[in-house]
Write a protein that holds these residues in place. Structure first.
Motif, PDB file in Angstrom:
ATOM      1  N   PHE A   1       9.464  -8.542   2.624  1.00 36.60           N
ATOM      2  CA  PHE A   1       8.548  -9.317   1.805  1.00 36.60           C
ATOM      3  C   PHE A   1       7.505 -10.044   2.653  1.00 36.60           C
ATOM      4  O   PHE A   1       6.303  -9.972   2.393  1.00 36.60           O
TER       5      PHE A   1
ATOM      6  N   PHE B   1      13.992 -21.881   1.492  1.00 34.38           N
ATOM      7  CA  PHE B   1      14.151 -20.793   0.531  1.00 34.38           C
ATOM      8  C   PHE B   1      15.471 -20.066   0.762  1.00 34.38           C
ATOM      9  O   PHE B   1      16.251 -19.827  -0.159  1.00 34.38           O
TER      10      PHE B   1
ATOM     11  N   ILE C   1      19.547 -12.646   8.818  1.00 32.51           N
ATOM     12  CA  ILE C   1      18.879 -11.626   9.607  1.00 32.51           C
ATOM     13  C   ILE C   1      17.415 -11.474   9.217  1.00 32.51           C
ATOM     14  O   ILE C   1      16.759 -10.512   9.586  1.00 32.51           O
TER      15      ILE C   1
ATOM     16  N   VAL D   1      17.195  -9.180   4.656  1.00 27.91           N
ATOM     17  CA  VAL D   1      16.419  -7.947   4.753  1.00 27.91           C
ATOM     18  C   VAL D   1      15.186  -8.033   3.857  1.00 27.91           C
ATOM     19  O   VAL D   1      14.083  -7.655   4.251  1.00 27.91           O
ATOM     20  N   THR D   2      15.394  -8.536   2.667  1.00 26.85           N
ATOM     21  CA  THR D   2      14.255  -8.611   1.753  1.00 26.85           C
ATOM     22  C   THR D   2      13.192  -9.556   2.282  1.00 26.85           C
ATOM     23  O   THR D   2      11.988  -9.296   2.131  1.00 26.85           O
ATOM     24  N   LEU D   3      13.623 -10.645   2.879  1.00 28.67           N
ATOM     25  CA  LEU D   3      12.636 -11.548   3.475  1.00 28.67           C
ATOM     26  C   LEU D   3      11.811 -10.816   4.516  1.00 28.67           C
ATOM     27  O   LEU D   3      10.599 -10.993   4.600  1.00 28.67           O
TER      28      LEU D   3
ATOM     29  N   MET E   1      18.613 -19.865  -1.875  1.00 26.85           N
ATOM     30  CA  MET E   1      19.067 -18.588  -2.414  1.00 26.85           C
ATOM     31  C   MET E   1      20.535 -18.340  -2.100  1.00 26.85           C
ATOM     32  O   MET E   1      21.287 -17.818  -2.904  1.00 26.85           O
TER      33      MET E   1
ATOM     34  N   PRO F   1      23.295 -22.491  -3.293  1.00 23.70           N
ATOM     35  CA  PRO F   1      23.555 -22.721  -4.708  1.00 23.70           C
ATOM     36  C   PRO F   1      23.449 -21.467  -5.549  1.00 23.70           C
ATOM     37  O   PRO F   1      24.163 -21.296  -6.521  1.00 23.70           O
ATOM     38  N   LEU F   2      22.550 -20.549  -5.182  1.00 22.54           N
ATOM     39  CA  LEU F   2      22.362 -19.389  -6.026  1.00 22.54           C
ATOM     40  C   LEU F   2      23.217 -18.200  -5.599  1.00 22.54           C
ATOM     41  O   LEU F   2      23.160 -17.139  -6.195  1.00 22.54           O
ATOM     42  N   LYS F   3      23.964 -18.390  -4.576  1.00 22.91           N
ATOM     43  CA  LYS F   3      24.990 -17.427  -4.187  1.00 22.91           C
ATOM     44  C   LYS F   3      24.500 -15.998  -4.017  1.00 22.91           C
ATOM     45  O   LYS F   3      25.197 -15.058  -4.390  1.00 22.91           O
ATOM     46  N   SER F   4      23.314 -15.828  -3.478  1.00 24.67           N
ATOM     47  CA  SER F   4      22.887 -14.464  -3.201  1.00 24.67           C
ATOM     48  C   SER F   4      23.573 -13.978  -1.936  1.00 24.67           C
ATOM     49  O   SER F   4      24.093 -14.764  -1.156  1.00 24.67           O
TER      50      SER F   4
ATOM     51  N   PHE G   1      22.774 -11.076   3.408  1.00 22.39           N
ATOM     52  CA  PHE G   1      22.207  -9.895   3.999  1.00 22.39           C
ATOM     53  C   PHE G   1      21.015  -9.406   3.191  1.00 22.39           C
ATOM     54  O   PHE G   1      19.949  -9.095   3.726  1.00 22.39           O
ATOM     55  N   VAL G   2      21.209  -9.363   1.881  1.00 17.69           N
ATOM     56  CA  VAL G   2      20.118  -8.917   1.017  1.00 17.69           C
ATOM     57  C   VAL G   2      18.900  -9.822   1.176  1.00 17.69           C
ATOM     58  O   VAL G   2      17.769  -9.351   1.322  1.00 17.69           O
ATOM     59  N   ILE G   3      19.157 -11.117   1.158  1.00 11.17           N
ATOM     60  CA  ILE G   3      18.030 -12.037   1.282  1.00 11.17           C
ATOM     61  C   ILE G   3      17.341 -11.847   2.626  1.00 11.17           C
ATOM     62  O   ILE G   3      16.109 -11.837   2.717  1.00 11.17           O
TER      63      ILE G   3
END
Lengths: 371, 312, 643
Positions: free
Chosen positions: B103, B81, B41, B98-100, B85, B88-91, B94-96
């Motif tokens: 940011f 990116f 999102i 919204v933060t994108l 995230m 492999p980094l399993k974030s 949703f957080v990524i």
């Protein structure tokens, strides 16, 4: 065992913060600003300027920080409550706006126009407005909650959409039916009596902070110590299991969302009564995202949310000073915040990879820990 | 006095297409990740950042082609990116996302403010370089309507996506990665790689959308994407990640938008309220679709039973 | 001596926190059927996943067809002719069979996929290997057995000649299992394929494998020629002790009060198709009624409908006299019916919550644990949980560990502890020991029996025939949503039960007269007109235990008969064999009734002998055909176990 986990977590938090500040510094350098001056301005803005002419100004920064922190705390907790019950409330903005609108309108009307309420004591009117705002937020949160429970429509999408609906609706109301005569897009100003007293003026801190504290305590109690909160949490973790165990999982999930909406509505009211004194189209609700993200990276734990809110409050409160004193655009703060969040979001994954890498190098003959 | 022909006319349709294209492109990107099992999102952020990049480069070089490429490249990097995230980094996606959004908008604005101001002290008009050529149609009474060439290009891209997902091997793999990643692993292919591809595609589409957006609104501002990213997400959900359906949803959205603008111009209804129409319409559509699904499930079950019997 | 085709050399596999494979060295010979057995968590799947390239071993090397390597990717494994069919199918539900089979390697025309070619490839494969599947049908419409065939075809399409099957029969009917074994035998015989089968059903091991390797706690305990071992030896190797599930003491007979009554129940499954089609049964206080059936025949839906997790579409269910139509699970529990659900991870616990939270749920508002129903008294709750954990032997790292990190057995004990402690008069227990190790299994059985002896009415649904035989007072078989037979576990044979589980329907006939046996040791049934040949093929002379041997021979004969009958509708063949058995059944049943009625002491002494014989039959049957031993992993995503 648990302490070790917590220790790792705190360490990652610290590292994320440092990285965020570091990248911020780099950005400042890259655009020709002085990071040290920038950060100093931020701290001054947040915690008080030692060389300010009088006490009041000196503490205004702190006041702002506390104010910001309290806002983040409550929006973060609102997110956490809903998430605990299994639903994501992304619609805090909309709920806040509606709460603010309702509170502003009622507040103005009750003191001026409606004759029978004109004589009511201040606290009563305030309480009524607060309740009205809370109700507004709750009703607005009810729609996506029901859509999710009954029809499995993603509450993430519906709440996001409703945010825009609320924004447009409130703007329309402020420009139209509820418009205060003679003023720009806003409702009538609430009479002075009703406004919360400010501490540390010209900061934005006001008596609202007591209400925030009260709400926080109440919510914390509900979530941690009451059966209701326990049931909501169980529903959020595994709704099928909750239903199986006799809990009314649908109702509990909706209840969680409603509490979340209620809190957001309250925040809207607090913004109006404590700061702006009327509803205007300049009412900013973007901090909801920040509160939400704070909740997420602190894994929805209330204590963590509260602490992190203070830290982010410092960042936010200092932002304005950064721009005014050091000439760095305030968006830098958002950038720093986002970087912290990125790192915390990837924390689990990074740690897992690290563990796997370490285990590969030293296979230990561990007893299988199963019975 | 408003006439129906004012509302639904060739020019209004073209205008609809124009504004809907932004959402269509973003929607294509979003549905790619959705098919691969990730919900991105962060479209608003990607669009804004791409628009900014396109603006900067096109202003520096004076070439819209380079600007477009810059937008694409930015989108690709952001897609990378996101993939790194999330996979492999399993974030949390949703957080990524919204933060994108937060940011990238903040970063773009920050950089924008730091750019040297134009001669008159105001900030730069970055859109000036992004002059994507357009096609003109001679309209009634000499009112020519023009539409960027990106519009038919995007429609073509819709067809390409449809073919990709449902007729090509890589499309199958992408869908398999979202529906059942193990199936790919069991045949020696990597679902993670498909997710990366999907994310890159999403970024590319958002990049395109951002570049086009800049061209459409002519200058960069902080709120340039105007939560269109979220609208794209809604379209993807209606269209159940199917390119054709998603495009229809985006067109519908655009149509409502256009109609309400016309109504507003004609002074019939207040602007802000009409601006809410599309969103309300969206929610209503979701409701209708969900209710229809409930009824459809019952019918499907009956035919499934028949099919199972026949198959045995 | 032939060269091994696959060779594991000092393989170790370390996962965070657990050593799944511990210095395993194993050779697989070409053209053999090798069975790898062990309990859940023994490391069998992990080892084979290494061979298939899913896991990379922490140490050790792998040699395939002479090539030695430290690890390989799945693509390489496929290239070397290794194919694996997993427990949980890896098929894309919305893709067609053909699409799934060619996945990853589709026939193409430029970037496009030639679906028609894929379909023709599939049809070729079907013809070649005899595995029937509809090529163009989306996989989600297929039955489980068909889906497995698609999986196998998938590997065959890629030219696999080393086939790894991971718990293949966990989801198959006995008939489908036989078909599968036929396929295995055929590919080994005709094409010289090597088959490695991971299982913990010892009966299957004995039936199909040439050699068997036993794994326990990550180590390879030993490799044996199948002809030199039997199930008992294997079982004891698997658990490191002699596992003999002793029969449990049954105190007193069932009371008369009917606790659960199901009348003509109709319920749908998740896809809207009828799963329970007019079932009726009663469960009395103090009795355990077992429901035997292969998964997917409506048992899950039956349990859910009775306990309020699924709407009752037709008929009725009464609990202690009150109809539970339309009631929610909580209300039904307050009527006196608790439920141990089939899928503990999705329905029985909240994996994220700790043990205390999982145990207190349902009681959290009651007196000692909450003030005025609102304020939680955490300390009391914890004490309560500690007590329960003690009495149910729940082993964990502390009461605040997340239940999701417990082993299958301990997790199940949490569920049991909670549901049993509601002190209800009736229980519905579904698949209680699925994915549970033998020690915990015995413990759980004991608790279930205790509850029964306390007077609780228990409806026990299980895919594990041993369990049902051990625990039930009465057994019902279920097939396609209907009751197909009722049995007395003391006298029924696994074959009878098995055939009814596959669809044969037992008709009830009037009571037969007291039968007379041929050999003189036991009375035998009066020959009926449609007496089947097996009856007359009784072994001559008493070789120790004629009754036992008779059963043994009969079962083998049954199998032989079943095979050719497979082509005809299996229901028909069942009907032919039935009358003989039924007569045996009839007389045994009348024995039991008589025993219950406590009549004729003379008859009783005779009965005692019968009972003894029958018991040993049952044991022999149980150990021999462990076909229906509890499946290890099911498709329910239990993360607590690693096969």
């Amino acid at each position: 065992m648990k302490w070790r986990e917590r220790g790792i977590y705190m360490l990652s938090l610290l590292i994320s913060i440092l990285l965020g500040l570091g990248v911020g510094a780099l950005l400042m350098l890259a655009t020709g600003h002085d990071p040290i001056a920038g950060y100093r301005a931020m701290i001054e803005g947040a915690l008080g300027d030692k060389w300010a002419p009088d006490t009041i100004l000196r503490n205004s920064g702190l006041g702002n920080t506390l104010y910001r922190a309290s806002l983040l705390m409550i929006t973060g907790l609102a997110t956490a409550v809903a998430s605990d019950a299994g639903l994501f409330n992304v619609g805090g903005q909309g709920q806040m706006l509606l709460g603010a609108l309702v509170a502003a309108f009622l507040g103005a009307q009750m003191t001026t126009l409606l004759p029978f309420t004109a004589g009511w004591p201040v606290w009563l009117i305030t309480a009524v407005c607060l309740i009205a705002a809370v109700l507004a937020g709750m009703i607005f949160a009810l729609i996506p909650a029901l859509m999710k429970i009954k029809l499995n429509i993603s509450e993430v999408v519906t709440t996001i959409l409703l945010n825009s609906v609320a924004l447009y609706f409130c703007t329309y109301m402020a420009n139209g039916p509820l418009k205060a005569p003679g003023k720009g897009s806003q409702t009538a100003v609430i009479l002075g009596d009703l406004n919360f007293t400010r501490f540390f003026t010209p900061s934005n801190l006001s008596q609202a902070v007591f209400i925030v504290a009260g709400i926080t305590l109440l919510v914390w109690y509900i979530m941690n110590r009451s059966s209701w909160g326990y049931e909501m949490r169980m529903t959020g973790q595994n709704s099928r299991f909750a239903k199986f165990s006799g809990l009314k999982d649908g109702k509990l999930a909706v209840a969680g969302m409603l509490i979340s909406g209620a809190m957001c509505g309250a925040v809207g009211m607090l913004e109006v009564f404590g700061w702006k004194h009327r509803y205007g189209v300049d009412l900013s609700t973007d901090f909801y995202w920040d509160g939400m993200l704070v909740a997420m990276i602190m894994r929805y734990k209330p204590l963590g949310i509260i602490l992190m809110s203070f830290f982010f409050g410092i960042l936010k409160a200092g932002a304005i000073k950064i721009q005014s004193s050091a000439g760095i655009p305030i968006e830098i703060i958002q950038v720093i915040q986002s970087i912290i969040i990125f790192f915390m979001a990837a924390e689990q994954g990074l740690i897992q990879r690290f563990q796997v890498w370490r285990a590969r190098r030293h296979p230990r003959r561990e007893e299988v820990k199963r019975a | 006095m408003i006439q129906f022909s004012d509302l639904v006319s060739f020019s209004s349709l073209m205008s609809t297409l124009g504004t809907a294209t932004i959402v269509i492109l973003a929607g294509l990107g979003c549905l790619m990740t959705e098919q691969a099992g990730m919900m991105n999102i962060g479209l608003d952020g990607m669009i804004t950042a791409s628009a900014f990049a396109a603006g900067v480069v096109s202003w520096l070089t004076g070439s819209w082609i380079l600007g477009l490429l810059a937008g694409l490249l930015t989108g690709l990097l952001l897609g990378l990116f996101y993939a790194v995230m999330v996979v492999p980094l399993k974030s949390d996606e949703f957080v990524i996302g919204v933060t994108l959004n937060l940011f990238l908008v903040a970063l773009s604005t920050f950089l924008y403010r730091n750019l040297p101001p134009a001669a008159d002290g105001l900030h730069l008009d970055m859109g000036s370089g992004m002059a994507i050529p357009s096609i003109s149609f001679g309209g009634n009474a000499g009112a020519a309507v023009s539409v960027s060439i990106l519009v038919p290009v995007s429609l073509a891209l819709v067809a390409v996506c449809q073919a990709f997902l449902y007729s090509t091997r890589h499309g199958f793999w992408l869908r398999a990665a979202g529906e059942k990643p193990e199936s790919l692993r069991s045949v020696g292919r990597s679902p993670d790689r498909m997710k990366l591809v999907a994310s890159l595609l999403c970024g590319a589409f958002c990049g395109l959308s951002g570049a086009y957006l800049l061209n459409y609104v002519h200058s960069f501002t902080e709120g340039i994407s105007g939560s269109r990213g979220y609208v794209a997400v809604a379209c993807v959900i209606f269209g159940r990640s199917n390119p054709l359906l998603v495009t229809c949803a985006a067109l519908f959205f655009g149509l409502v938008d256009t109609v309400s603008t016309r109504l507003q111009v004609a002074g019939v209804v207040d602007s802000t309220l009409t601006a809410a129409f599309p969103y309300v319409g969206t929610i209503l559509m979701m409701l209708v679709l969900a209710i229809r699904n409930e009824y459809r499930k019952a019918g499907q079950a009956k035919s499934a039973l028949e099919r199972q019997e026949a198959v045995k | 001596m032939a060269e091994p085709i696959v060779s594991f050399s000092h393989i170790s596999m370390q996962f965070p926190g657990v050593l799944a494979n511990d210095d395993v060295s194993l050779d697989i010979m070409p053209g053999e059927v090798f069975a790898l057995v062990g309990e859940n968590g023994a490391g069998k799947s992990t080892l084979m996943n290494i061979l298939f390239g899913i896991n990379t071993p922490s140490s050790g090397t792998l040699t395939v067809r002479g090539q030695t390597m430290k690890s390989l990717t799945s693509a390489q494994a496929i290239g070397m002719g290794i194919g694996m069919v997993h427990q949980h199918f890896m098929l894309v539900p919305s893709f067609s069979v053909a699409q799934n089979i060619v996945l990853g390697d589709e026939p193409r025309w430029g970037p496009f996929c030639r679906l028609r070619k894929a379909v023709s490839i599939t049809e070729q494969l079907v013809a070649e290997y005899g595995l029937q599947v509809p090529a163009a049908e989306p996989v989600r419409n297929l039955s489980v057995g068909q889906q497995q065939r698609v999986e196998i075809l998938k590997t065959l399409h890629r030219g696999a000649d080393i086939l790894i099957l991971d718990e293949p029969t966990a989801v198959l009917t006995p008939q489908e299992t036989d078909e599968l074994f036929e396929v295995i035998r055929r590919v080994v015989r005709e094409r010289g394929m090597t088959v490695i089968i991971i299982t913990h059903k010892l009966g299957e091991v004995m039936a199909i494998s040439d050699r068997v390797g036993v794994m326990r706690r990550g180590r390879l305990e030993g490799v044996y020629q199948t002809s030199e071992v039997n199930e008992r030896i294997l079982a004891s190797l698997m658990v490191g002790r002699d596992v003999l599930l002793e029969p449990l003491t049954r105190k007193r007979a069932a009371a008369d009060e009917i606790a659960i009554s199901v009348r003509d129940l109709w319920a749908e499954n998740n896809r809207g198709l009828p799963a329970v089609r007019g079932m009726s049964l009663d469960v009395r206080r103090g009795e355990i009624v077992g429901i035997a059936g292969v998964e997917g025949n409506g048992q899950s839906e039956l349990a859910e409908a009775i306990t309020g997790m699924r709407p009752i579409l037709g008929g009725d269910v009464t609990v202690f006299g009150r109809s539970v139509r339309g009631m929610r699970p909580g209300e039904i529990r307050s009527l006196g019916l608790s439920h141990v659900p089939e899928d503990r991870l999705s329905t029985g616990v909240s994996p994220q919550a700790d043990i205390t939270d999982n145990l207190i749920i349902g009681k959290e508002r009651r007196k000692p644990y909450a003030l005025l129903g609102i304020h939680r008294r955490k300390r009391r709750a914890k004490q309560y949980a500690a007590g329960l954990a003690e009495s149910f032997d729940i082993r964990s790292g502390g009461l605040d560990t997340a239940v999701g990190s417990l082993s299958g057995g301990n997790m199940q004990k949490v569920v049991l502890a909670r549901e049993f402690s509601f002190d209800t008069g009736a229980l519905v227990i579904a698949q209680p020991t699925r994915g549970v190790d033998i020690g915990a299994m015995d413990f759980i059985h004991q608790h279930i029996m205790d509850k029964r002896n306390e007077g609780c009415a228990i409806l026990l649904i299980s895919a594990d025939l041993d369990e049902l035989f051990r625990l039930s007072d009465r057994m019902l078989t279920i097939y396609e949503g209907q009751v197909t037979g009722e049995f007395d576990p003391a006298t029924a044979t696994r074959e009878e039960v098995g055939s009814c589980m596959m669809g044969a329907v037992r008709e009830t006939k009037p009571e037969a007269p007291e039968p007379v046996w041929e050999n003189g040791t036991e009375p035998r049934s009066v020959p009926a007109p449609d007496d089947t040949p097996e009856e007359s093929d009784q072994p001559e002379g008493g070789e120790g235990d004629p009754c036992g041997k008779k059963k043994h021979k009969k079962s083998k004969k049954d199998r032989k008969h079943k095979k050719p009958d497979k082509d005809k509708k299996h229901k028909k063949s069942e009907k032919d064999e039935k009358p003989g058995k039924k007569k045996d059944k009839k007389h045994k049943k009348s024995d039991k009734d008589k025993k219950h009625k406590k009549s004729d002491k003379d008859k009783k002494s005779g009965k005692k002998k019968d009972k003894k014989h029958k018991k040993s039959d049952r044991e022999k049957n149980r150990r021999k055909s462990d076909k229906d031993k509890k499946p290890g992993k099911t498709g329910n995503g239990e993360r607590g176990d690693e096969a």
